[in-house]
Write a protein that holds these residues in place. Structure first.
Motif, short mmCIF file in Angstrom:
data_model
loop_
_atom_site.label_atom_id
_atom_site.label_comp_id
_atom_site.label_asym_id
_atom_site.label_seq_id
_atom_site.Cartn_x
_atom_site.Cartn_y
_atom_site.Cartn_z
N GLY A 252 7.32 -15.30 -4.51
CA GLY A 252 8.74 -15.62 -4.06
C GLY A 252 9.01 -17.08 -4.22
O GLY A 252 10.11 -17.54 -4.38
N GLY A 253 8.30 -17.64 -3.38
CA GLY A 253 8.40 -19.36 -3.35
C GLY A 253 9.28 -19.54 -2.19
O GLY A 253 9.28 -19.10 -1.08
N THR A 254 10.06 -20.75 -2.48
CA THR A 254 11.05 -21.37 -1.32
C THR A 254 12.35 -21.84 -1.74
O THR A 254 12.48 -22.31 -3.27
CB THR A 254 10.20 -22.90 -1.08
OG1 THR A 254 8.72 -22.42 -0.59
CG2 THR A 254 10.85 -23.31 0.03
N ASN A 255 13.32 -21.48 -1.09
CA ASN A 255 14.67 -21.87 -1.64
C ASN A 255 14.69 -23.31 -0.69
O ASN A 255 15.40 -23.56 0.14
CB ASN A 255 15.72 -20.87 -0.82
CG ASN A 255 15.64 -19.70 -1.77
OD1 ASN A 255 15.69 -19.67 -2.88
ND2 ASN A 255 15.56 -18.75 -1.02
N PHE A 256 14.32 -24.27 -1.58
CA PHE A 256 14.38 -25.64 -1.01
C PHE A 256 16.09 -26.10 -1.14
O PHE A 256 16.72 -25.46 -1.88
CB PHE A 256 13.79 -26.72 -1.82
CG PHE A 256 11.95 -26.46 -1.95
CD1 PHE A 256 11.39 -26.66 -0.56
CD2 PHE A 256 11.39 -25.92 -2.97
CE1 PHE A 256 10.13 -26.58 -0.68
CE2 PHE A 256 10.07 -25.82 -2.53
CZ PHE A 256 9.33 -25.98 -1.67
N GLY A 257 15.85 -27.12 -0.38
CA GLY A 257 17.56 -27.52 -0.45
C GLY A 257 18.46 -26.63 0.24
O GLY A 257 18.37 -26.06 1.35
N PHE A 258 19.60 -26.57 -0.48
CA PHE A 258 20.87 -25.80 0.06
C PHE A 258 20.88 -24.55 -0.80
O PHE A 258 22.11 -24.13 -1.35
CB PHE A 258 22.10 -26.58 0.00
CG PHE A 258 22.00 -27.75 0.85
CD1 PHE A 258 21.71 -27.69 2.03
CD2 PHE A 258 22.25 -28.92 0.38
CE1 PHE A 258 21.67 -28.90 2.97
CE2 PHE A 258 22.05 -30.11 0.99
CZ PHE A 258 22.13 -30.11 2.57
N THR A 259 19.86 -23.85 -1.37
CA THR A 259 19.90 -22.80 -2.37
C THR A 259 19.94 -21.45 -1.68
O THR A 259 19.90 -20.33 -2.58
CB THR A 259 18.76 -22.88 -3.36
OG1 THR A 259 17.48 -22.89 -2.55
CG2 THR A 259 18.97 -24.13 -4.22
N THR A 260 19.66 -21.26 -0.36
CA THR A 260 19.79 -19.90 0.23
C THR A 260 21.31 -19.49 0.16
O THR A 260 22.20 -20.05 0.38
CB THR A 260 19.21 -19.94 1.43
OG1 THR A 260 19.74 -20.97 2.41
CG2 THR A 260 17.84 -20.23 1.45
N GLY A 261 21.19 -18.03 0.30
CA GLY A 261 22.51 -17.25 0.49
C GLY A 261 22.45 -16.59 1.76
O GLY A 261 22.12 -16.93 2.61
N ALA A 262 23.53 -15.56 1.61
CA ALA A 262 23.72 -14.77 2.63
C ALA A 262 24.15 -13.43 2.38
O ALA A 262 24.52 -13.09 1.31
CB ALA A 262 24.89 -15.38 3.73
N ASP A 263 23.46 -12.52 3.23
CA ASP A 263 24.09 -11.04 3.20
C ASP A 263 25.25 -10.91 3.81
O ASP A 263 25.59 -11.44 5.08
CB ASP A 263 22.80 -10.02 3.63
CG ASP A 263 21.93 -9.62 2.59
OD1 ASP A 263 22.02 -10.36 1.43
OD2 ASP A 263 20.99 -9.02 2.91
N THR A 271 14.91 -20.64 4.84
CA THR A 271 14.50 -21.30 3.68
C THR A 271 13.33 -20.64 2.85
O THR A 271 13.25 -20.42 1.57
CB THR A 271 14.03 -22.48 3.91
OG1 THR A 271 15.18 -23.32 4.60
CG2 THR A 271 13.65 -23.57 3.01
N SER A 272 12.23 -20.19 3.62
CA SER A 272 11.26 -19.44 2.97
C SER A 272 11.66 -18.15 2.23
O SER A 272 12.52 -17.49 2.83
CB SER A 272 10.22 -19.01 4.04
OG SER A 272 9.24 -18.19 3.39
N TYR A 273 11.16 -17.94 1.08
CA TYR A 273 11.25 -16.74 0.25
C TYR A 273 9.73 -16.33 -0.01
O TYR A 273 9.57 -15.70 -1.14
CB TYR A 273 12.07 -16.95 -1.24
CG TYR A 273 12.91 -15.87 -1.73
CD1 TYR A 273 13.66 -15.16 -0.69
CD2 TYR A 273 12.54 -15.48 -3.08
CE1 TYR A 273 14.34 -13.93 -1.52
CE2 TYR A 273 13.34 -14.42 -3.35
CZ TYR A 273 14.07 -13.40 -2.77
OH TYR A 273 14.72 -12.39 -3.24
N ASP A 274 9.13 -16.24 0.84
CA ASP A 274 7.61 -15.59 0.88
C ASP A 274 7.89 -14.43 0.59
O ASP A 274 7.04 -13.88 -0.19
CB ASP A 274 7.23 -15.94 2.35
CG ASP A 274 5.63 -15.31 2.40
OD1 ASP A 274 4.81 -15.84 2.09
OD2 ASP A 274 5.78 -14.06 2.87
N TYR A 275 8.70 -13.61 1.16
CA TYR A 275 8.90 -12.12 0.69
C TYR A 275 7.83 -10.99 1.11
O TYR A 275 7.62 -9.88 0.56
CB TYR A 275 9.38 -12.09 -0.78
CG TYR A 275 10.30 -10.95 -1.08
CD1 TYR A 275 11.66 -11.39 -0.91
CD2 TYR A 275 9.93 -9.78 -1.65
CE1 TYR A 275 12.83 -10.36 -1.58
CE2 TYR A 275 10.71 -8.56 -2.17
CZ TYR A 275 12.12 -9.08 -1.77
OH TYR A 275 13.14 -8.15 -2.31
#
Length: 589
Positions: A252-263, A271-275
């Motif tokens: 999954g990696g990482t949502n660096f910067g401002f790339t995360t969203g919302a449900d 930020t983490s997309y370790d999943y």
């Protein structure tokens, strides 16, 4: 992930026995400004596909235009929200489709030479994404996309759709001319699920396009995990009958910067997309990886190449940070654009995507003690100041915070400043008009406040803020948004990965904000909310045998208190599972 790590992650996936790589192509990353395209560095899609092919993979592309993936706005570009007069998303709408068509006319010609039939590795391309979960249910729209794909990719390209394992999803998500696939996670009745696929794809392979070996996280909810035993049990059932399986996510990696969203309703993602994936956020092989690899070896020959080793992690220790400048003064002195208006405007109307906008007005009467400031129109989080002094925080997901009772006895300050933070646009669900800023009027004791000055932050915070002007320390309010920075030395000729732990030596939290290593935006931190505490810091972003800088935009309250300096730690382990009282829903069940 940094481009320097592409090869490492791909080779680890190859060593696991995988033979195909599936990846999103997020529109917003490639067209951040309307008509301006970026296919450089980590956005170099062609180079990534060619590297995957070199290692031995075939490639499956998910080009959208909508993608979800817990990504900001589902991968749609923010500028689609500038003018809401006539636009409708993910359906037959001329404003939306004009933008989509222009984008596809740029993207798809880059893909065509990489198709399998043309000697490349791309074996199939997805049309839209889980469209059966979107209420528009517009088959004409799906047909339009299919035809655009054929126009630029040719008639021989294999197109597919993916939807949840239910007839209600497949009814709206499928389209003639694109192969129907489904998605589901461990513990699912596979015979029942594939019976749904067979109603729409009576011939051809059984395909689970998203088999979930983990799950996403949400701020304020426990870290999601999925049992390895359950994964192996369901995976074994599928492989035993010849199902084609794609893991979502294997890495999954990482949502660096401002790339995360919302449900929805509004639950932002960390930020983490370790999943809880087989390969960790930092690229480490896990016991889940080894168990899956062993099962794959039961059905297919494994590569003779050894499993690559994990990257070294290092604790670089304590870093002293000092207060530099208030966020308010920094944005006001560096803003690329300010505008005045009778009533507040949205981020998108002002030309702002991420980060912050300052909304300022002058109060007629400084006597505000006990008055109610109604911030119900905030999207997403507001840091409210009289002058430079904090008087409270409002957050759209906490309704009790939206009517702020002002505590400012004897106040003589008339300048009301509201710093509004975008915490990520909705990436899933039926309502995608998630605009940011002040989307309705603000009232003080029922009276509408007017005559606003709005200053955008532009791209000031895409990378670490520079040219800081040190404020007078006597003006420092530790509870207001402030910028801190400090330097530390790295003696390694090849720096190691590390993790930013936002605590002081005495274990006081940096509460919420954005962190930068050198120029790189590591993403948002919010350890007081959890479950993520640390921020993954790639070693390739550190300066070898040199001085490095660390910058923190602390939005709530730094552990420095009234002191000008305090510390933060760089450790050799992640913390992604701070205990929380709530559990994120496993939607695939």
């Amino acid at each position: 992930m940094p481009r320097e790590y592409w090869n490492d992650r791909l080779e680890k996936m190859w060593a696991a026995g995988l033979n195909a790589i599936q990846t999103y192509v997020f529109w917003d990353q490639h067209e951040p400004i309307e008509g301006v395209y970026n296919f450089d560095d980590t956005n170099d899609l062609v180079a990534f596909i060619q590297l995957a092919q070199k290692i031995g993979f075939v490639v499956i592309l998910r080009v959208g235009p909508y993608g979800c993936g817990e990504h900001e706005f589902g991968g749609l570009p923010w500028w689609l929200l500038r003018d809401l007069t006539d636009i409708r998303f993910r359906q037959m709408n001329s404003v939306y489709l004009n933008a989509v068509t222009r984008w596809m006319s740029v993207l798809l010609p880059k893909i065509r030479p990489l198709l399998y039939n043309n000697g490349g590795s791309v074996i199939s391309v997805q049309v839209e994404n889980e469209y059966g979960s979107y209420p528009a249910c517009d088959h004409d729209y799906m047909s339009y996309l299919r035809d655009i794909f054929h126009q630029y990719l040719g008639d021989n390209v294999t197109l597919f759709t993916v939807d949840g394992n239910g007839l209600n999803y497949l009814e709206c998500g499928t389209i003639k001319g694109a192969y129907t696939t489904i998605d589901f996670g461990p513990g699912t009745n596979i015979n029942e699920s594939f019976s749904y696929q067979r109603k729409y794809a009576p011939y051809g392979p059984l395909v689970n396009t998203e088999f979930y070996p983990g799950w996403l996280d949400l701020w304020g909810y426990n870290h999601s995990t999925v049992s390895t035993n359950e994964i192996i049990k369901t995976l074994d059932q599928m492989l035993s009958i010849g199902v084609n399986v794609n893991f979502y996510m294997f890495f999954g990696g990482t949502n660096f910067g401002f790339t995360t969203g919302a449900d929805p309703d509004y639950k932002p993602q960390p930020t983490s997309y370790d999943y809880d994936a087989p390969i960790s956020e930092a690229g480490d092989i896990t016991s889940k990886y080894l168990a899956i690899r062993t099962l794959i070896g039961k059905y297919f020959p494994l590569p003779s190449t050894p499993i690559p080793g994990n990257n070294t992690k290092k604790a670089y220790g304590s870093v002293q940070l000092s207060f530099k400048q208030s966020l308010l003064s920094y944005i006001k002195s560096h803003s690329p654009y300010c505008e005045t208006s009778m009533y507040p405007k949205r981020f998108e109307e002002l030309g702002q995507n991420q980060a912050f906008v300052i909304y300022s007005t002058v109060l007629k009467d400084p006597e505000v003690q006990g008055k109610v400031l109604d911030l119900s129109g905030i999207r997403d989080r507001a840091y409210v100041l009289l002058g430079e002094k904090s008087i409270g925080i409002a957050y759209r997901a906490n309704s009790s915070s939206l009517k702020l009772i002002i505590e400012a006895p004897g106040n003589r300050e008339t300048h009301l400043n509201i710093i509004v933070e975008n915490m990520g646009r909705l990436n899933f669900g039926g309502f995608l008009f998630d605009t940011k800023g002040l989307i309705s009027n603000i009232t003080l004791n029922g009276q509408i406040l007017s005559n606003w000055t709005m200053c955008i932050s532009g791209s000031l915070f895409d990378q670490a803020p520079t040219n800081l002007t040190i404020n007078k320390f006597q003006d420092f309010d530790p509870n207001a948004p402030n910028i801190y920075s400090g330097n530390f030395s790295v003696t390694d000729k090849v720096p190691s990965d590390t993790f930013l732990l936002p605590t002081t030596i005495s274990n006081g939290y940096w509460e919420k904000g954005i962190a930068y290593i050198n120029k790189y935006n590591l993403g948002r931190y919010w350890p007081v909310m959890g479950p993520q505490v640390t921020l993954y810091t790639p070693g390739v972003w550190l300066n070898p045998s040199a001085t490095n800088s660390l910058t923190m935009i602390e939005l709530q309250s730094s552990p420095c208190g009234s002191k000008q300096t305090c510390s933060i730690e760089l450790v050799d382990y992640p913390i992604l599972d701070k205990p929380i009282s709530f559990h994120a829903p496993l939607l695939f069940k």
